[in-house]
Design an enzyme around this catalytic site. Structure first.
Site, PDB file in Angstrom:
ATOM      1  N   ARG A  36       0.941  -1.278  -0.044  1.00  0.00           N
ATOM      2  CA  ARG A  36      -0.104   0.054   0.033  1.00  0.00           C
ATOM      3  C   ARG A  36       0.700   1.326  -0.080  1.00  0.00           C
ATOM      4  O   ARG A  36       1.915   1.169   0.735  1.00  0.00           O
ATOM      5  CB  ARG A  36      -1.028  -0.084   1.129  1.00  0.00           C
ATOM      6  CG  ARG A  36      -2.177  -1.085   0.982  1.00  0.00           C
ATOM      7  CD  ARG A  36      -2.568  -1.298   2.539  1.00  0.00           C
ATOM      8  NE  ARG A  36      -3.827  -2.281   2.573  1.00  0.00           N
ATOM      9  CZ  ARG A  36      -3.707  -3.595   2.149  1.00  0.00           C
ATOM     10  NH1 ARG A  36      -2.543  -3.976   2.381  1.00  0.00           N
ATOM     11  NH2 ARG A  36      -4.575  -4.380   2.451  1.00  0.00           N
TER      12      ARG A  36
ATOM     13  N   HIS B 152      -0.386  -2.455  -5.009  1.00  0.00           N
ATOM     14  CA  HIS B 152       0.052  -3.417  -6.207  1.00  0.00           C
ATOM     15  C   HIS B 152       0.139  -3.070  -7.557  1.00  0.00           C
ATOM     16  O   HIS B 152       0.098  -3.965  -8.519  1.00  0.00           O
ATOM     17  CB  HIS B 152      -0.649  -4.746  -5.795  1.00  0.00           C
ATOM     18  CG  HIS B 152      -0.388  -5.580  -4.711  1.00  0.00           C
ATOM     19  ND1 HIS B 152       0.312  -5.354  -3.917  1.00  0.00           N
ATOM     20  CD2 HIS B 152      -1.492  -6.347  -4.019  1.00  0.00           C
ATOM     21  CE1 HIS B 152       0.365  -6.135  -2.843  1.00  0.00           C
ATOM     22  NE2 HIS B 152      -0.532  -6.791  -2.683  1.00  0.00           N
TER      23      HIS B 152
ATOM     24  N   HIS C 265       3.773 -13.144  -5.265  1.00  0.00           N
ATOM     25  CA  HIS C 265       2.542 -13.312  -4.674  1.00  0.00           C
ATOM     26  C   HIS C 265       2.124 -14.893  -4.457  1.00  0.00           C
ATOM     27  O   HIS C 265       0.775 -14.989  -4.580  1.00  0.00           O
ATOM     28  CB  HIS C 265       1.327 -12.402  -5.074  1.00  0.00           C
ATOM     29  CG  HIS C 265       0.332 -12.073  -4.411  1.00  0.00           C
ATOM     30  ND1 HIS C 265      -0.881 -12.675  -4.042  1.00  0.00           N
ATOM     31  CD2 HIS C 265       0.456 -10.747  -3.492  1.00  0.00           C
ATOM     32  CE1 HIS C 265      -1.500 -11.827  -3.202  1.00  0.00           C
ATOM     33  NE2 HIS C 265      -0.838 -10.997  -2.677  1.00  0.00           N
TER      34      HIS C 265
ATOM     35  N   GLU D 159       5.690 -13.057   1.295  1.00  0.00           N
ATOM     36  CA  GLU D 159       6.133 -11.989   0.172  1.00  0.00           C
ATOM     37  C   GLU D 159       7.160 -11.055   0.538  1.00  0.00           C
ATOM     38  O   GLU D 159       7.089 -10.161   1.208  1.00  0.00           O
ATOM     39  CB  GLU D 159       4.883 -11.290  -0.149  1.00  0.00           C
ATOM     40  CG  GLU D 159       3.704 -12.188  -0.647  1.00  0.00           C
ATOM     41  CD  GLU D 159       2.437 -11.237  -0.659  1.00  0.00           C
ATOM     42  OE1 GLU D 159       2.500 -10.159  -1.058  1.00  0.00           O
ATOM     43  OE2 GLU D 159       1.503 -11.662  -0.010  1.00  0.00           O
TER      44      GLU D 159
END
Length: 380
Positions: free
Chosen positions: A108, A133, A208, A345
């Protein structure tokens, strides 16, 4: 090494893997098959690598997406440990970004705005007013160029993508290379990221992928034990945007320094996990900046599989598969349910461009971006 490009044929090692056998071989192999055609008419291929110990790795050009990782359990039986989808159409329609490369900025960015070198950059906001993303046109939604390779120590592919100036709202023309490298004699996947820009910008790349070491499609996350070398976590607000605070994990459900199970932690009331409880948190590793070091060990008692993760990145988003709800069937034909897999991640911290004390994600001309994350599989 043997190499094939075929619609139907599979090398002997792949046949044995399909039968559930780990197949050590004197040769490594690369097989390329047509995977499908996108809605816009682009042909997508799937590459499958098999090393000399029988580990198999598959990925497609769409999103540079890893579709499967097959490794043996303690009895030598191979299974796919990465959650994936059955068709290209399923990958195009999913919102879960299975196994794809995320960018230009993973995570974010608060208010979809940041300032770099005195310039205010405004990004496309989502419904919550933030950027995440690279949406709505992330790198996970694009067909990458690819070339395959073989050297003395490894086999794999290099994916390339050019992200033009202004793409996703970011300044600078970005030239990207992502390498998937399977070691010949060791069950290890290396993901190597490289990028360069012609103007100051920010970058944060990750993969991801969601894992289940008992095998994708099984409900076995309770048998997993996680040890993560991270003493701090990223404090966030109600929108899960970092506030700038980095707090100690001591005494919280985020403390995995001595090893713990995710499901047992979720069963305990914990303010840091919220309600309903889930893991989707940024953890900051205990290592030097840019140092490639082991940061986590995940053991699965049911299968005996072990995965060791090393990275040059400073942090990770650790997610307990919260978004799965039974509406999406995996490649195994089984609908994925909540907590059927976990994501690890490795990346820089979310919203770093807005917090000067976070490790910098700035990228400038003449200074290339490089990042490495490795996944090593064994049994215990």
């Amino acid at each position: 090494m043997t190499a094939q490009k075929s619609e139907h044929a599979a090398p002997y090692a792949l046949l044995l893997l399909a039968l559930g056998c780990a197949a050590p071989s004197a040769f490594a192999s690369i097989t390329v098959q047509r995977f499908g055609v996108t809605g816009s008419g682009q042909v997508v291929e799937q590459v499958t690598l098999v090393n000399e110990r029988g580990m198999a790795l598959s990925y497609i050009d769409y999103g540079a997406t890893i579709t499967a990782i097959r490794v043996p359990d303690r009895k030598g039986r191979a299974a796919n440990v990465m959650l994936g989808l059955p068709t290209l159409a399923a990958y195009e329609s999913t919102k879960r970004r299975h196994g794809a490369v995320i960018g230009r900025y993973a995570g974010r960015i608060g208010k979809a705005t940041y300032t770099l070198d005195g310039r205010i950059v405004k990004l496309p906001p989502n419904a919550k007013g933030l950027a995440i993303h690279g949406d709505p046109a992330g790198y996970d939604r694009r067909v990458w160029r690819r070339h395959d390779f073989a050297d003395l120590a490894s086999i794999g592919s290099v994916f390339q993508l050019v992200s033009p100036d202004g793409d996703q709202g970011f300044p600078g023309r970005l030239a990207l290379r992502v390498t998937y490298r399977l070691l010949r004699k060791q069950n290890e996947l290396r993901i190597e990221y490289e990028a360069s820009t012609n103007a100051p910008t920010v970058i944060n790349l990750t993969n991801h992928g969601f894992f289940n070491l008992s095998g994708a499609g099984t409900r076995a996350l309770a048998s997993h034990r996680f040890r993560i070398h991270a003493s701090r976590y990223v404090v966030t607000d109600a929108l899960r945007v970092p506030t700038g605070g980095l707090a100690s994990v001591a005494g919280t459900a985020l403390d995995f320094r001595r090893g713990a199970g995710v499901m047992e932690r979720l069963a305990q009331a914990s303010p840091v996990l919220g309600a309903p409880a889930w893991f989707d948190h940024g953890l900051v590793f205990d290592k030097g900046e840019g140092e490639l070091a082991q940061v986590a060990t995940i053991d699965d008692a049911a299968s005996g599989r072990r995965m060791r993760i090393s990275t040059s990145e400073p942090s990770v988003i650790f997610n307990s598969g919260n978004g799965y709800d039974g509406t999406e069937a995996g490649a195994e034909g089984v609908a994925y349910q909540r907590h059927d897999g976990f994501a690890f991640e490795t990346q820089h911290l979310a919203d770093s461009p807005n917090h000067a004390h976070f490790p910098s994600t700035a990228l400038r001309p003449g200074t290339p971006y490089r990042s490495v994350t490795t996944f090593r599989f064994s049994v215990f």
